[in-house]
Design a protein around this motif. Sequence first.
Motif, mmCIF file in Angstrom:
data_model
loop_
_atom_site.group_PDB
_atom_site.id
_atom_site.type_symbol
_atom_site.label_atom_id
_atom_site.label_comp_id
_atom_site.label_asym_id
_atom_site.label_seq_id
_atom_site.Cartn_x
_atom_site.Cartn_y
_atom_site.Cartn_z
ATOM 1 N N ARG A 33 0.998 -1.176 -0.274
ATOM 2 C CA ARG A 33 0.240 -0.257 -0.063
ATOM 3 C C ARG A 33 0.804 1.217 0.107
ATOM 4 N NH1 ARG A 33 -2.989 1.312 5.438
ATOM 5 N NH2 ARG A 33 -0.432 1.643 5.971
ATOM 6 N N ASP A 34 1.844 1.321 0.966
ATOM 7 C CA ASP A 34 2.675 2.593 1.081
ATOM 8 C C ASP A 34 3.659 2.561 -0.133
ATOM 9 O OD1 ASP A 34 1.476 2.837 3.674
ATOM 10 O OD2 ASP A 34 3.406 2.397 4.728
ATOM 11 N N ALA A 35 4.019 1.493 -0.816
ATOM 12 C CA ALA A 35 4.980 1.650 -2.075
ATOM 13 C C ALA A 35 3.927 2.186 -3.234
ATOM 14 C CB ALA A 35 5.499 0.187 -2.461
ATOM 15 N N TYR A 36 2.863 1.582 -3.304
ATOM 16 C CA TYR A 36 1.799 2.054 -4.330
ATOM 17 C C TYR A 36 1.578 3.643 -4.301
ATOM 18 C CZ TYR A 36 -2.374 3.053 -7.364
ATOM 19 O OH TYR A 36 -3.120 3.423 -8.285
ATOM 20 N N LEU A 37 1.177 4.057 -2.944
ATOM 21 C CA LEU A 37 0.921 5.535 -2.929
ATOM 22 C C LEU A 37 2.209 6.316 -3.309
ATOM 23 C CD1 LEU A 37 -1.249 5.356 0.245
ATOM 24 C CD2 LEU A 37 -2.080 5.650 -2.146
ATOM 25 N N GLN A 38 3.352 6.019 -2.816
ATOM 26 C CA GLN A 38 4.968 6.650 -2.926
ATOM 27 C C GLN A 38 4.926 6.681 -4.351
ATOM 28 O OE1 GLN A 38 6.407 7.923 -0.409
ATOM 29 N NE2 GLN A 38 8.378 8.322 -1.352
ATOM 30 N N ARG A 39 4.771 5.587 -5.146
ATOM 31 C CA ARG A 39 4.888 5.438 -6.456
ATOM 32 C C ARG A 39 4.036 6.461 -7.324
ATOM 33 N NH1 ARG A 39 8.578 5.066 -10.868
ATOM 34 N NH2 ARG A 39 7.371 4.144 -12.606
ATOM 35 N N ARG A 40 2.915 6.592 -7.044
ATOM 36 C CA ARG A 40 1.634 7.452 -7.519
ATOM 37 C C ARG A 40 2.056 8.853 -7.350
ATOM 38 N NH1 ARG A 40 -0.699 5.897 -11.759
ATOM 39 N NH2 ARG A 40 -2.140 7.369 -11.453
ATOM 40 N N GLU A 41 2.718 9.095 -6.172
ATOM 41 C CA GLU A 41 2.738 10.619 -6.040
ATOM 42 C C GLU A 41 4.059 10.849 -6.757
ATOM 43 O OE1 GLU A 41 2.194 14.207 -3.863
ATOM 44 O OE2 GLU A 41 1.024 12.474 -3.784
ATOM 45 N N TYR A 42 5.023 9.889 -6.782
ATOM 46 C CA TYR A 42 6.279 10.313 -7.694
ATOM 47 C C TYR A 42 5.843 10.467 -9.308
ATOM 48 C CZ TYR A 42 10.553 8.943 -10.089
ATOM 49 O OH TYR A 42 11.703 9.216 -10.934
ATOM 50 N N LEU A 43 4.951 9.769 -9.630
ATOM 51 C CA LEU A 43 4.561 9.826 -11.011
ATOM 52 C C LEU A 43 3.783 11.107 -11.280
ATOM 53 C CD1 LEU A 43 3.350 6.152 -12.086
ATOM 54 C CD2 LEU A 43 5.525 7.469 -12.756
ATOM 55 N N ILE A 44 2.827 11.492 -10.235
ATOM 56 C CA ILE A 44 2.083 12.558 -10.434
ATOM 57 C C ILE A 44 3.138 13.856 -10.434
ATOM 58 C CG2 ILE A 44 0.273 14.332 -9.264
ATOM 59 C CD1 ILE A 44 -0.920 11.643 -8.300
ATOM 60 N N ASN A 45 3.918 13.925 -9.624
ATOM 61 C CA ASN A 45 4.948 15.146 -9.460
ATOM 62 C C ASN A 45 6.056 14.961 -10.527
ATOM 63 O OD1 ASN A 45 3.609 15.984 -7.332
ATOM 64 N ND2 ASN A 45 4.690 14.858 -5.980
ATOM 65 N N ASP A 46 6.000 13.942 -11.520
ATOM 66 C CA ASP A 46 7.015 13.773 -12.493
ATOM 67 C C ASP A 46 8.528 13.531 -11.967
ATOM 68 O OD1 ASP A 46 5.377 13.815 -14.687
ATOM 69 O OD2 ASP A 46 5.420 16.155 -14.804
ATOM 70 N N GLY A 47 8.513 12.940 -10.793
ATOM 71 C CA GLY A 47 9.765 12.750 -10.059
ATOM 72 C C GLY A 47 10.260 13.829 -9.371
ATOM 73 N N GLU A 48 9.488 14.947 -9.440
ATOM 74 C CA GLU A 48 10.218 15.993 -8.491
ATOM 75 C C GLU A 48 9.632 15.975 -7.045
ATOM 76 O OE1 GLU A 48 8.731 19.673 -10.070
ATOM 77 O OE2 GLU A 48 9.763 19.372 -12.073
ATOM 78 N N GLN A 49 10.502 15.854 -5.782
ATOM 79 C CA GLN A 49 10.152 15.546 -4.554
ATOM 80 C C GLN A 49 10.530 16.904 -3.890
ATOM 81 O OE1 GLN A 49 8.879 12.841 -3.472
ATOM 82 N NE2 GLN A 49 9.032 11.831 -5.143
ATOM 83 N N GLU A 50 9.667 17.015 -2.949
ATOM 84 C CA GLU A 50 9.618 18.408 -2.049
ATOM 85 C C GLU A 50 10.925 18.000 -1.195
ATOM 86 O OE1 GLU A 50 6.262 19.543 -0.284
ATOM 87 O OE2 GLU A 50 4.900 19.815 -1.976
ATOM 88 N N ASP A 51 11.690 19.284 -1.200
ATOM 89 C CA ASP A 51 12.960 19.191 -0.403
ATOM 90 C C ASP A 51 12.906 20.083 0.749
ATOM 91 O OD1 ASP A 51 15.101 18.968 0.936
ATOM 92 O OD2 ASP A 51 16.646 19.279 -0.765
ATOM 93 N N ASP A 52 12.346 19.911 1.938
ATOM 94 C CA ASP A 52 12.052 20.946 2.923
ATOM 95 C C ASP A 52 13.352 21.129 3.814
ATOM 96 O OD1 ASP A 52 12.014 18.607 4.190
ATOM 97 O OD2 ASP A 52 10.009 18.893 5.050
ATOM 98 N N PHE A 53 14.604 20.598 3.272
ATOM 99 C CA PHE A 53 15.928 20.701 4.282
ATOM 100 C C PHE A 53 16.168 22.049 4.488
ATOM 101 C CE2 PHE A 53 20.403 20.797 4.406
ATOM 102 C CZ PHE A 53 20.697 20.286 5.579
ATOM 103 N N GLY A 54 16.371 22.568 5.632
ATOM 104 C CA GLY A 54 16.729 23.791 5.730
ATOM 105 C C GLY A 54 15.603 24.911 6.036
ATOM 106 N N GLY A 55 14.514 24.277 5.785
ATOM 107 C CA GLY A 55 13.243 25.237 5.782
ATOM 108 C C GLY A 55 13.052 25.911 7.202
#
Length: 320
Positions: A291-313
């Motif tokens: 379940r978690d792998a599927y949801l993570q993969r769908r999020e990755y595809l929807i964002n075209d591989g762009e992940q939010e990076d809040d490091f240093g936020g």
Amino acid sequence: MLSRTHMSAWTLVLLLSASSVLAQDSSDPFAETPNEPATAAPASNTPGASDASAADPFATEGEAAGGAGEGDTESTTDASGEFGAGFEDEYGFDPADEFASAEEPQDRDPWEGFNRAMFRFNDTADRWFLKPTAVSYRQITPIFMQTGVSNFFSNLREINNVLNGMLQWKWGQAGNDTGRFLINSTVGLVGLLDVAQYMGLEPSDGEDFGQTLAVWGVPSGPYLVVPLLGPSTVRDVPGEVVMWYTNPLTYVDNSSVEYSLKLLNVVQTRASLLQAESLLQGDRDRYVLMRDAYLQRREYLINDGEQEDDFGGDMDEYDF
């Protein structure tokens, strides 16, 4: 022919709609009765594989070899550790960390009881029918033929990719996918050879109507396991209907040829997952991981591989 196509598509619509309605009842019809005592773990001097097979007739060899009952916390921990280590050795990440989400499970999976029942139903059907067929197919079919079959069906999916690429206003990707389809359908012998990749037209991760709805702002909705089709979400379910109409095989006049080719596509896809499945044997709760792998993969595809990076936020509030 056209009436048969519409009847088949409406049958798929009714199946998906019925799954969504049944999901309103989150009770699990196959769950154990709370008052029933859990099965005791086998003693260390008892053959674990035999006892595990007797307790679960559908257990795989990897699960049976573990021989640990639900009450055996130490064995469960060891199995999970070996499972995580297998993924780290193979892919360089720990699934427990990679697929972790700040969202509460009850928020993304409110129909967990129904979903677990459907997961077991699909898993049993796969274990008894689809997986043995895929194993036999992989053993008797030469590698170059498997590659050709995979390329053929991937080429047909380019039509769906082009349509959804345009609906999402991704003209560059739609043009790339159009070029791949035209070149591979002609020079590539109806898609058996992926000639386009040697001409600079690399295959994309693919687009579907579920991703299109996400781009249009439609919320994901709860996680849903569809009978025979596997993991999905309420938003992704209509995508299956759209793919039915965008699949050229749907318009083949000969029913035997149409369904034979679609079955071959399912078997080829299942055979390609056999190696990845071997990494799941030690996990005690495959439902949560998948379940978690599927949801993570769908999020990755929807964002075209762009992940939010809040490091240093958190440092933004400080003025240096």
